[in-house]
Every structure is written in structure tokens, then in C-alpha cells.
Design an enzyme around this catalytic site. Structure first.
Site, mmCIF file in Angstrom:
data_model
loop_
_atom_site.group_PDB
_atom_site.id
_atom_site.type_symbol
_atom_site.label_atom_id
_atom_site.label_comp_id
_atom_site.label_asym_id
_atom_site.label_seq_id
_atom_site.Cartn_x
_atom_site.Cartn_y
_atom_site.Cartn_z
ATOM 1 N N THR A 151 0.826 -1.200 0.000
ATOM 2 C CA THR A 151 0.000 0.000 0.000
ATOM 3 C C THR A 151 0.865 1.257 0.000
ATOM 4 O O THR A 151 0.586 2.232 -0.708
ATOM 5 C CB THR A 151 -0.908 0.018 1.239
ATOM 6 O OG1 THR A 151 -1.645 -1.202 1.289
ATOM 7 C CG2 THR A 151 -1.867 1.198 1.204
ATOM 8 N N THR A 152 1.937 1.245 0.801
ATOM 9 C CA THR A 152 2.818 2.406 0.918
ATOM 10 C C THR A 152 3.497 2.729 -0.399
ATOM 11 O O THR A 152 3.919 3.864 -0.635
ATOM 12 C CB THR A 152 3.858 2.157 2.025
ATOM 13 O OG1 THR A 152 3.172 1.892 3.248
ATOM 14 C CG2 THR A 152 4.775 3.344 2.235
ATOM 15 N N TYR A 161 -13.311 -3.927 -0.467
ATOM 16 C CA TYR A 161 -14.536 -3.434 -1.103
ATOM 17 C C TYR A 161 -15.647 -4.489 -1.146
ATOM 18 O O TYR A 161 -16.794 -4.210 -0.792
ATOM 19 C CB TYR A 161 -14.270 -2.891 -2.525
ATOM 20 C CG TYR A 161 -15.461 -2.190 -3.124
ATOM 21 C CD1 TYR A 161 -15.826 -0.922 -2.694
ATOM 22 C CD2 TYR A 161 -16.237 -2.809 -4.101
ATOM 23 C CE1 TYR A 161 -16.941 -0.284 -3.219
ATOM 24 C CE2 TYR A 161 -17.346 -2.190 -4.645
ATOM 25 C CZ TYR A 161 -17.694 -0.922 -4.198
ATOM 26 O OH TYR A 161 -18.799 -0.303 -4.722
ATOM 27 N N TYR A 217 -2.317 -10.349 4.872
ATOM 28 C CA TYR A 217 -2.271 -8.960 5.322
ATOM 29 C C TYR A 217 -3.678 -8.545 5.743
ATOM 30 O O TYR A 217 -4.587 -8.501 4.924
ATOM 31 C CB TYR A 217 -1.747 -8.069 4.196
ATOM 32 C CG TYR A 217 -1.628 -6.593 4.508
ATOM 33 C CD1 TYR A 217 -1.680 -6.097 5.812
ATOM 34 C CD2 TYR A 217 -1.442 -5.676 3.483
ATOM 35 C CE1 TYR A 217 -1.566 -4.741 6.068
ATOM 36 C CE2 TYR A 217 -1.320 -4.316 3.732
ATOM 37 C CZ TYR A 217 -1.384 -3.852 5.017
ATOM 38 O OH TYR A 217 -1.284 -2.521 5.281
ATOM 39 N N ARG A 271 -8.698 -0.338 5.778
ATOM 40 C CA ARG A 271 -8.631 -0.145 4.335
ATOM 41 C C ARG A 271 -9.518 -1.113 3.557
ATOM 42 O O ARG A 271 -10.023 -0.773 2.485
ATOM 43 C CB ARG A 271 -7.185 -0.288 3.839
ATOM 44 C CG ARG A 271 -6.269 0.865 4.229
ATOM 45 C CD ARG A 271 -4.894 0.698 3.599
ATOM 46 N NE ARG A 271 -3.996 1.799 3.928
ATOM 47 C CZ ARG A 271 -3.881 2.911 3.218
ATOM 48 N NH1 ARG A 271 -4.633 3.090 2.151
ATOM 49 N NH2 ARG A 271 -3.021 3.849 3.578
ATOM 50 N N LYS A 307 0.519 -10.278 8.437
ATOM 51 C CA LYS A 307 0.806 -8.898 8.805
ATOM 52 C C LYS A 307 -0.475 -8.348 9.418
ATOM 53 O O LYS A 307 -1.487 -8.183 8.730
ATOM 54 C CB LYS A 307 1.221 -8.081 7.579
ATOM 55 C CG LYS A 307 1.455 -6.601 7.871
ATOM 56 C CD LYS A 307 1.744 -5.819 6.590
ATOM 57 C CE LYS A 307 1.864 -4.330 6.884
ATOM 58 N NZ LYS A 307 2.073 -3.524 5.648
ATOM 59 N N ILE A 351 6.324 -4.976 9.771
ATOM 60 C CA ILE A 351 6.503 -4.408 8.434
ATOM 61 C C ILE A 351 6.153 -2.941 8.583
ATOM 62 O O ILE A 351 4.993 -2.581 8.782
ATOM 63 C CB ILE A 351 5.642 -5.116 7.374
ATOM 64 C CG1 ILE A 351 6.118 -6.566 7.219
ATOM 65 C CG2 ILE A 351 5.727 -4.375 6.035
ATOM 66 C CD1 ILE A 351 5.271 -7.405 6.275
#
Length: 296
Positions: free
Chosen positions: A47-48, A110, A136, A141, A165, A207
Site C-alpha cells: 500500500t505504501t 470493497y 495482510y 482499508r 501482517k 513491516i
């Protein structure tokens, strides 16, 4: 294999040039900077990295640049995730993963699947993958939470699902997972503010976003936590907490790109719909580094 992904992992940003193309020179600089700072492994296209705004060719080029810059010195993890299970299975089967040691895959967003849907999604990915898979969980999000029971079920049934994660921010949930997960299944903090508490409870590491900005002191904090030096680790954790808050004040990765800019690594540019950090925020970050972490 699991020991490759303990300690400090960092979720790399994707630097951009003035015309918002991938800045491969800055990316190579960043890889060198974090390796020299003592991090244990790198996560690419998370994402980052603003992976949602990178096209297929750009992702391929980013993976290649990082692999060449790292040159086998530390393990690499690549983010491959989404909400179309069938497309992800095909991507995992066909993607060139040379130089990479594991896949990090976010829970479907979503769609808001049930726990059974999440389980079947990851089981399909695990079946398709020749590399180990790290789940993850980031409910803020994705809109859905991977419950401990689902993660444990996947860990028990899929040999190549080696960890998760955890970025739920729910320490009670993470503690339950740590207490009940199979031996060898890694619980990795996905949140800089929970990194030390999770490790002290038995987590494998973190992370991190901040870790790429100040890799030396951040890696030191994680090493102390992993060696049981709780007082020293918590002291550093408290010292860095205001900086973590700054980094996320105007969204990720705007804050960390602002910090890296003060280190002379790339620019603070991001792609829409994100916007660059304000001058006030970058100045506040720079002041913090100068006054609270001199010489770091």
C-alpha cells in the site's frame, strides 16, 4: 524460511519524478539507505508503494529495480493482492518472481467477504503460489477483518501460508492469535505504533513505514524488543510515537515521503487521488528529527 521475515521489514515507497514517473534512481538510493541502516527485509509494491496507481509495466520495473539494487543481500517480499480471486491466481501463476522470497497479500477489499470467503480466497492463492504467502489484515482499508480463527485455519491447512501482517490495531485480537496460532506461524505487526507491544507479546517483528525513514534507530528498537530488552525498546517506542503520528497525519505515504525528502531521498510527490504533504508537516518532521533524534 520463516526466519527470513523476522525483525524489521519495511514497506518501500515508490519515488516519483517531477512528471510523476517512477524515479528509479531515488528507489535505488532508498534500497541502499535502508540496507545500510540494518533492516532485515524489504516489502515491494505494498500500500505504501502506491501500488494501486502503478500500471503493470511500472510494477514489473519497480520489482526489477529493487531486486537488482538489493543484490541478494536481504530477502524481498512482493505485494500481490486484490479483490478478484481468479485474476490474482492467474497473476501469481504467470508473474516473474525472480529474486523474491515471499508474497504479501492483502485481504479482499470493497467486496466485504464473509470469513468463509476470505478463507477460500487465500486458500486459492496458496494453491497457486510456489512462494510462501503472508496474509495482510488491514480492516481500516479493506472493510473486513480477518479474524484469528480464519488465519489459524489457513495456517493449519496451507503449508505455504507462513504468517500474517496484522494491522487491525486490536491488541486483544493479536494476543488471541499469538496464543493460538500453530508453531512457526508468524504474527507480524503492520502498524508502527503496535510494533514493540506485539513483539514483546511474542510477535515476529514488524513491516514498517517509519523504518525506511530512520532505519538505524528503528531497527535498533526492534532488535531490543526481540531480545527482551523491554524497557529500552519501550523507551524508543515512546520517543518515536510523535513522529509516527506526524507521518500519518496527512495520509500514507505522503508523510514518509516528506521525511525521506528531508534525508535527500526522492521527492514528496504522490499520485492522485493522494496529495503531497503540506510544507508545515514537512517542516514539523524535519524539526523533530533535528531536535529529538540528532545524529540519527
Amino acid at each position: 524460511m520463516n526466519t527470513h521475515f523476522t525483525g524489521t521489514g519495511v514497506a518501500l515507497v515508490t519515488p516519483f519524478t517531477s512528471d510523476l514517473q517512477v524515479d528509479h534512481k531515488a528507489l535505488r538510493h532508498l534500497v541502499e539507505y535502508v540496507i545500510e541502516g540494518g533492516v532485515d527485509y524489504l516489502v515491494v509494491l505494498g500500500t505504501t508503494a502506491e501500488s494501486a496507481t502503478l500500471d503493470k509495466e511500472e510494477k514489473k520495473d519497480v520489482m526489477r529495480t529493487v531486486a537488482r539494487a538489493a543484490a541478494g543481500r536481504i530477502p524481498l517480499v512482493v505485494g500481490i493482492g486484490g479483490n478478484n480471486t481468479r485474476a490474482l491466481v492467474e497473476e501469481i501463476k504467470t508473474k516473474d518472481l525472480q529474486g523474491y522470497s515471499a508474497i504479501l497479500s492483502v485481504s479482499p477489499y470493497y467486496n466485504r467477504p464473509t470469513q468463509e470467503g476470505i478463507y477460500r480466497h487465500f486458500k486459492a492463492l496458496a494453491k497457486a503460489s510456489t512462494l510462501p504467502l503472508i496474509l495482510y489484515n488491514v480492516p481500516s482499508r479493506t472493510g473486513s477483518n480477518v479474524l484469528p480463527e480464519t488465519a489459524i485455519r489457513l495456517a493449519e491447512e496451507c503449508d505455504n501460508i507462513i504468517g500474517i501482517k496484522e494491522a487491525s490495531g486490536d491488541l486483544a485480537q493479536i494476543s488471541h492469535l499469538l496464543e493460538n496460532a500453530p508453531e512457526g506461524f508468524m504474527v507480524i505487526s503492520g502498524d508502527d505504533l503496535t510494533a514493540v507491544p506485539v513483539i514483546l507479546k511474542g510477535g515476529a517483528g514488524v513491516i514498517s513505514v517509519l523504518g525506511q525513514g530512520i532505519p538505524g534507530v528503528f531497527s535498533e528498537m526492534i532488535r531490543k524488543a526481540r531480545s527482551g530488552e523491554s524497557e529500552a525498546a519501550l523507551g524508543l517506542h515512546s520517543q518515536l510515537a510523535p513522529l509516527v503520528e506526524m507521518l500519518f497525519r496527512e495520509g500514507n505515504p505522503a508523510g514518509i515521503k516528506g521525511l525521506l525528502k528531508t534525508r535527500g531521498i526522492g521527492s514528496a510527490r504522490v499520485r492522485l487521488p493522494l496529495v503531497a504533504p503540506s510544507e508545515d508537516l514537512v517542516r514539523a518532521i524535519e524539526d523533530f528529527l533535528k531536535n529529538e533524534l540528532p545524529g540519527r
